[in-house]
Design a protein around this motif. Structure first.
Motif, PDB file in Angstrom:
ATOM      1  N   GLU A  73       0.871  -1.021  -0.047  1.00  0.00           N
ATOM      2  CA  GLU A  73      -0.063  -0.080   0.073  1.00  0.00           C
ATOM      3  C   GLU A  73       0.867   1.197   0.264  1.00  0.00           C
ATOM      4  O   GLU A  73       0.598   2.232  -0.843  1.00  0.00           O
ATOM      5  N   THR A  74       1.897   1.348   0.854  1.00  0.00           N
ATOM      6  CA  THR A  74       2.884   2.287   0.867  1.00  0.00           C
ATOM      7  C   THR A  74       3.484   2.653  -0.511  1.00  0.00           C
ATOM      8  O   THR A  74       3.267   3.873  -1.014  1.00  0.00           O
ATOM      9  N   PHE A  98       0.901   3.988  -2.652  1.00  0.00           N
ATOM     10  CA  PHE A  98       0.446   5.487  -2.471  1.00  0.00           C
ATOM     11  C   PHE A  98       1.672   6.429  -2.814  1.00  0.00           C
ATOM     12  O   PHE A  98       1.614   7.520  -3.417  1.00  0.00           O
ATOM     13  N   ALA A 101       1.026   9.551  -5.641  1.00  0.00           N
ATOM     14  CA  ALA A 101       1.297  10.714  -5.168  1.00  0.00           C
ATOM     15  C   ALA A 101       2.373  11.524  -5.839  1.00  0.00           C
ATOM     16  O   ALA A 101       2.038  12.526  -6.365  1.00  0.00           O
ATOM     17  N   SER A 161       0.911  12.163  -9.475  1.00  0.00           N
ATOM     18  CA  SER A 161      -0.054  13.019  -9.534  1.00  0.00           C
ATOM     19  C   SER A 161       0.530  14.458  -9.352  1.00  0.00           C
ATOM     20  O   SER A 161       0.242  15.510  -9.826  1.00  0.00           O
ATOM     21  N   ILE A 162       1.460  14.724  -8.462  1.00  0.00           N
ATOM     22  CA  ILE A 162       2.133  16.123  -8.117  1.00  0.00           C
ATOM     23  C   ILE A 162       2.804  16.485  -9.494  1.00  0.00           C
ATOM     24  O   ILE A 162       2.654  17.512  -9.877  1.00  0.00           O
ATOM     25  N   LEU A 191      -5.835   6.419  -5.941  1.00  0.00           N
ATOM     26  CA  LEU A 191      -5.679   6.737  -4.701  1.00  0.00           C
ATOM     27  C   LEU A 191      -6.958   6.466  -3.904  1.00  0.00           C
ATOM     28  O   LEU A 191      -7.224   6.025  -2.898  1.00  0.00           O
ATOM     29  N   TYR A 192      -8.127   6.768  -4.631  1.00  0.00           N
ATOM     30  CA  TYR A 192      -9.559   6.490  -4.249  1.00  0.00           C
ATOM     31  C   TYR A 192      -9.666   5.077  -3.974  1.00  0.00           C
ATOM     32  O   TYR A 192     -10.364   4.383  -3.095  1.00  0.00           O
ATOM     33  N   LEU A 239      -7.060   2.826  -3.168  1.00  0.00           N
ATOM     34  CA  LEU A 239      -6.371   2.542  -1.968  1.00  0.00           C
ATOM     35  C   LEU A 239      -7.273   2.933  -0.816  1.00  0.00           C
ATOM     36  O   LEU A 239      -7.077   2.244   0.101  1.00  0.00           O
ATOM     37  N   LEU A 240      -8.357   4.064  -1.015  1.00  0.00           N
ATOM     38  CA  LEU A 240      -9.126   4.412   0.185  1.00  0.00           C
ATOM     39  C   LEU A 240     -10.334   3.697   0.301  1.00  0.00           C
ATOM     40  O   LEU A 240     -11.332   4.277   0.818  1.00  0.00           O
ATOM     41  N   ALA A 241     -10.239   2.632  -0.025  1.00  0.00           N
ATOM     42  CA  ALA A 241     -11.676   1.681  -0.160  1.00  0.00           C
ATOM     43  C   ALA A 241     -12.773   2.229  -0.704  1.00  0.00           C
ATOM     44  O   ALA A 241     -13.869   2.232  -0.098  1.00  0.00           O
TER      45      ALA A 241
END
Lengths: 101, 171
Positions: B2-3, B6, B10, B13-14, B43-44, B46-48
């Motif tokens: 997961e790390t 992410f 991240a 996206s940046i 990311l969504y 990953l955020l369930a």
């Protein structure tokens, strides 16, 4: 390393700031509109992240409403841009200063 | 796992967001924006929130970006001449940096109060759960949003309609 809510909030803050920077530094109206989309996305990310870490689905429902408003905003915004293009023949933000005092 | 995901989403996206606001051609900006939106959709997941991720790709990367690309190509937009005035440019960057700093400090100061990742109830974030909430507790908001979308369609058509032959253009 465990990913915490803090990381998601920081990422959303960075994305939002990039959107703000785009609105303030670009002169192309259509790029400014895209920067606004970036900001809306950062806010959506915050909503979903907080929803995940509080195990409350409300945040995800709010994201739908934000997306609907964003879609409406893009449709009307692009219509205004086409209108400006027809009347002024440019997409430069300095060509739109009728309301500037 | 997961790390790693992410970090990858991240960073991507940046990076894509920065390229969106710096690319000179609007078409390149739009394509970089698609990359950003896809990363946020990842990311969504990953955020369930798989349903929100699907909607993000269908509505944003699908409809909204196609609309923007359609307008760029329809108007045959060239990059506008961006005469960069240094003070104004620097002021914009300074405001954004200041905003980021303030939000960063705020998040860091409350970071110990934020809830840790808790186990989720079963069915969290599925279409059924979200839909049930949408059609019960938030039914009125849902109906109001449908009216808003209708108004946006009517408004967009009214704005770009060419004036009729007999009608004089006000501008």
């Amino acid at each position: 390393m465990q990913i915490e809510l803090t990381h998601y909030l920081l990422l959303a803050a960075v994305l939002f700031s990039i959107g703000v920077m785009g609105v303030l530094t670009r002169k192309n109206l259509i790029v400014i509109l895209m920067s606004v989309e970036l900001m809306l996305n950062a806010v959506n990310l915050t909503f979903v992240a907080v929803a995940r870490y509080t195990a409350d689905l409300t945040g995800q429902v709010i994201v739908f409403f934000v997306m609907c408003v964003a879609a409406a905003e893009v449709a009307v915004g692009l219509a205004i841009l086409i209108s400006i293009w027809r009347h002024r023949g440019t997409m430069h933000i300095d060509s739109v200063k009728l309301l500037k005092w | 796992m997961e790390t790693i995901l992410f970090a990858a989403f991240a960073l991507a996206s940046i990076l894509a967001a920065l390229l969106t606001i710096t690319a000179p051609a609007p078409i390149a900006s739009a394509l970089y924006l698609v990359v950003t939106l896809f990363c946020v959709a990842g990311l969504y997941v990953l955020l369930a929130a798989p349903f929100v991720a699907a909607i993000q790709i269908i509505v944003y990367a699908g409809a909204v970006l196609v609309l923007i690309l359609f307008v760029i190509m329809l108007l045959n937009l060239k990059p506008v001449e961006e005469k960069i005035s240094i003070p104004w440019h620097a002021a914009g960057i300074a405001v954004a940096a200041l905003l980021l700093l303030v939000v960063f400090l705020t998040i860091m100061s409350v970071s110990s109060l934020l809830p840790p990742a808790s186990p989720l109830p079963s069915g969290y974030g599925t279409v059924g759960q979200v839909g049930r909430l949408l059609f019960t507790k938030y039914l009125y908001a849902f109906e109001v949003v449908s009216v808003l979308l209708l108004l946006a369609v009517i408004g967009a058509v009214a704005l770009i309609r060419k004036p009729d032959a007999g009608e004089t253009d006000a501008d």
